[in-house]
Design a protein around this motif. Structure first.
Motif, PDB file in Angstrom:
ATOM      1  N   MET A  51      59.194 -37.795  75.192  1.00 34.92           N
ATOM      2  CA  MET A  51      58.192 -37.002  74.497  1.00 34.92           C
ATOM      3  C   MET A  51      58.355 -37.108  72.979  1.00 34.92           C
ATOM      4  O   MET A  51      57.379 -37.138  72.264  1.00 34.92           O
ATOM      5  CB  MET A  51      58.291 -35.541  74.968  1.00 34.92           C
ATOM      6  CG  MET A  51      57.498 -34.556  74.168  1.00 34.92           C
ATOM      7  SD  MET A  51      55.731 -34.902  74.232  1.00 34.92           S
ATOM      8  CE  MET A  51      55.082 -33.604  73.261  1.00 34.92           C
ATOM      9  N   SER A  52      59.588 -37.161  72.479  1.00 38.71           N
ATOM     10  CA  SER A  52      59.782 -37.163  71.032  1.00 38.71           C
ATOM     11  C   SER A  52      59.236 -38.443  70.386  1.00 38.71           C
ATOM     12  O   SER A  52      58.693 -38.386  69.281  1.00 38.71           O
ATOM     13  CB  SER A  52      61.240 -36.937  70.670  1.00 38.71           C
ATOM     14  OG  SER A  52      62.055 -37.931  71.252  1.00 38.71           O
TER      15      SER A  52
ATOM     16  N   ALA B   6      55.423 -38.000  70.433  1.00 37.99           N
ATOM     17  CA  ALA B   6      55.064 -36.985  69.431  1.00 37.99           C
ATOM     18  C   ALA B   6      55.207 -37.554  68.028  1.00 37.99           C
ATOM     19  O   ALA B   6      54.372 -37.294  67.154  1.00 37.99           O
ATOM     20  CB  ALA B   6      55.939 -35.741  69.591  1.00 37.99           C
TER      21      ALA B   6
ATOM     22  N   GLY C 228      60.568 -39.320  65.309  1.00 37.56           N
ATOM     23  CA  GLY C 228      60.632 -38.689  66.625  1.00 37.56           C
ATOM     24  C   GLY C 228      61.926 -39.017  67.351  1.00 37.56           C
ATOM     25  O   GLY C 228      62.548 -38.155  67.967  1.00 37.56           O
TER      26      GLY C 228
ATOM     27  N   GLY D  77      64.285 -35.867  67.703  1.00 42.12           N
ATOM     28  CA  GLY D  77      64.317 -35.391  69.085  1.00 42.12           C
ATOM     29  C   GLY D  77      63.758 -33.983  69.180  1.00 42.12           C
ATOM     30  O   GLY D  77      62.693 -33.691  68.646  1.00 42.12           O
ATOM     31  N   ASP D  78      64.494 -33.120  69.821  1.00 43.55           N
ATOM     32  CA  ASP D  78      64.051 -31.727  69.987  1.00 43.55           C
ATOM     33  C   ASP D  78      64.623 -30.795  68.925  1.00 43.55           C
ATOM     34  O   ASP D  78      64.445 -29.588  68.996  1.00 43.55           O
ATOM     35  CB  ASP D  78      64.449 -31.216  71.380  1.00 43.55           C
ATOM     36  CG  ASP D  78      63.699 -31.937  72.477  1.00 43.55           C
ATOM     37  OD1 ASP D  78      62.543 -32.350  72.220  1.00 43.55           O
ATOM     38  OD2 ASP D  78      64.247 -32.090  73.581  1.00 43.55           O
TER      39      ASP D  78
ATOM     40  N   ARG E 177      64.991 -28.723  65.606  1.00 43.05           N
ATOM     41  CA  ARG E 177      64.026 -28.044  64.734  1.00 43.05           C
ATOM     42  C   ARG E 177      64.533 -28.098  63.305  1.00 43.05           C
ATOM     43  O   ARG E 177      65.401 -27.328  62.909  1.00 43.05           O
ATOM     44  CB  ARG E 177      63.855 -26.579  65.158  1.00 43.05           C
ATOM     45  CG  ARG E 177      63.297 -26.406  66.522  1.00 43.05           C
ATOM     46  CD  ARG E 177      61.771 -26.491  66.475  1.00 43.05           C
ATOM     47  NE  ARG E 177      61.272 -26.486  67.829  1.00 43.05           N
ATOM     48  CZ  ARG E 177      60.559 -27.470  68.340  1.00 43.05           C
ATOM     49  NH1 ARG E 177      60.253 -28.496  67.623  1.00 43.05           N
ATOM     50  NH2 ARG E 177      60.141 -27.414  69.572  1.00 43.05           N
TER      51      ARG E 177
ATOM     52  N   TYR F 142      54.237 -32.969  64.287  1.00 45.57           N
ATOM     53  CA  TYR F 142      55.401 -33.183  65.149  1.00 45.57           C
ATOM     54  C   TYR F 142      55.948 -31.845  65.647  1.00 45.57           C
ATOM     55  O   TYR F 142      56.244 -31.675  66.836  1.00 45.57           O
ATOM     56  CB  TYR F 142      56.502 -33.959  64.414  1.00 45.57           C
ATOM     57  CG  TYR F 142      57.660 -34.285  65.320  1.00 45.57           C
ATOM     58  CD1 TYR F 142      57.593 -35.397  66.153  1.00 45.57           C
ATOM     59  CD2 TYR F 142      58.798 -33.502  65.351  1.00 45.57           C
ATOM     60  CE1 TYR F 142      58.634 -35.704  67.010  1.00 45.57           C
ATOM     61  CE2 TYR F 142      59.853 -33.801  66.197  1.00 45.57           C
ATOM     62  CZ  TYR F 142      59.764 -34.904  67.032  1.00 45.57           C
ATOM     63  OH  TYR F 142      60.800 -35.202  67.884  1.00 45.57           O
ATOM     64  N   ASP F 143      56.053 -30.895  64.748  1.00 46.58           N
ATOM     65  CA  ASP F 143      56.557 -29.567  65.126  1.00 46.58           C
ATOM     66  C   ASP F 143      55.671 -28.938  66.187  1.00 46.58           C
ATOM     67  O   ASP F 143      56.168 -28.407  67.190  1.00 46.58           O
ATOM     68  CB  ASP F 143      56.617 -28.668  63.880  1.00 46.58           C
ATOM     69  CG  ASP F 143      57.197 -27.307  64.218  1.00 46.58           C
ATOM     70  OD1 ASP F 143      58.397 -27.246  64.606  1.00 46.58           O
ATOM     71  OD2 ASP F 143      56.463 -26.301  64.102  1.00 46.58           O
TER      72      ASP F 143
ATOM     73  N   LEU G 240      53.576 -30.450  68.308  1.00 49.48           N
ATOM     74  CA  LEU G 240      53.619 -31.189  69.570  1.00 49.48           C
ATOM     75  C   LEU G 240      54.905 -30.970  70.342  1.00 49.48           C
ATOM     76  O   LEU G 240      54.887 -30.959  71.573  1.00 49.48           O
ATOM     77  CB  LEU G 240      53.418 -32.686  69.294  1.00 49.48           C
ATOM     78  CG  LEU G 240      52.032 -33.124  68.862  1.00 49.48           C
ATOM     79  CD1 LEU G 240      52.034 -34.606  68.485  1.00 49.48           C
ATOM     80  CD2 LEU G 240      50.999 -32.846  69.943  1.00 49.48           C
ATOM     81  N   THR G 241      56.009 -30.819  69.644  1.00 50.31           N
ATOM     82  CA  THR G 241      57.278 -30.652  70.353  1.00 50.31           C
ATOM     83  C   THR G 241      57.526 -29.201  70.763  1.00 50.31           C
ATOM     84  O   THR G 241      58.487 -28.926  71.458  1.00 50.31           O
ATOM     85  CB  THR G 241      58.463 -31.165  69.495  1.00 50.31           C
ATOM     86  OG1 THR G 241      58.459 -30.504  68.229  1.00 50.31           O
ATOM     87  CG2 THR G 241      58.376 -32.677  69.321  1.00 50.31           C
ATOM     88  N   ARG G 242      56.660 -28.298  70.356  1.00 55.23           N
ATOM     89  CA  ARG G 242      56.748 -26.912  70.809  1.00 55.23           C
ATOM     90  C   ARG G 242      55.980 -26.672  72.095  1.00 55.23           C
ATOM     91  O   ARG G 242      56.076 -25.626  72.688  1.00 55.23           O
ATOM     92  CB  ARG G 242      56.226 -25.962  69.739  1.00 55.23           C
ATOM     93  CG  ARG G 242      57.146 -25.823  68.555  1.00 55.23           C
ATOM     94  CD  ARG G 242      56.574 -24.820  67.560  1.00 55.23           C
ATOM     95  NE  ARG G 242      57.332 -24.812  66.343  1.00 55.23           N
ATOM     96  CZ  ARG G 242      58.311 -23.953  66.091  1.00 55.23           C
ATOM     97  NH1 ARG G 242      58.614 -23.026  66.966  1.00 55.23           N
ATOM     98  NH2 ARG G 242      58.962 -24.010  64.949  1.00 55.23           N
TER      99      ARG G 242
END
Length: 150
Positions: free
Chosen positions: A1-2, A5, A81, A85-86, A88, A144-145, A147-149
């Protein structure tokens, strides 16, 4: 996903960069940069690709130059991305990091091809380069923030 994203964020950032650049051209009445087309021509020549001659070659260089810009924006977003990764990151850190990555990814090849030398740039040239890259970074970081939320 990252990675996905990041690529999507890079696409949004590239759109913002282009809008900022075209807005600058409109407001200040400055011409488009010839560097992307020159870089595309130089790279095509080094690769042994025949772009034709005259207007056809000019048009192909311009098209390839623009496509290289999109590829750079997508690649920077994808790399971000993969690196982020995940995690924040604080939004200002992410935005500045993405801005710097995008600017380096665009200026470094042009400098390596000896088409420009940032040490010789005027203040106006620096502003014309920094502002669109800040637009890229702010937009890409925000997208990006979000989409990854999800």
């Amino acid at each position: 996903m990252s990675l996905t994203a990041g690529i999507l964020a890079g696409a949004a950032g590239t759109t913002a960069l282009n809008i900022a650049g075209y807005l600058d051209m409109t407001v200040r009445g400055r011409p488009a940069s010839v560097l992307p087309a020159r870089a595309a021509g130089e790279l095509a020549e080094r690769a042994g690709a025949d772009l034709g001659s005259g207007e056809t070659a000019d048009s192909r260089r311009e098209g390839l130059g623009a496509l290289l810009g999109y590829a750079t924006g997508l690649a920077v977003g994808g790399l971000y991305g993969l690196l982020a990764g995940d995690r924040r990151l604080p939004p200002p850190v992410a935005a500045l990091g993405l801005s710097a990555m995008a600017m380096a990814a665009s200026v470094t090849p042009l400098t390596a091809l000896r088409l420009t030398d940032p040490r010789d740039w005027s203040a106006s040239s620096w502003v014309s380069d920094i502002v669109p890259h800040l637009a890229y970074g702010l937009t890409a970081a925000t997208v990006y923030d979000r989409l990854t939320r999800l």
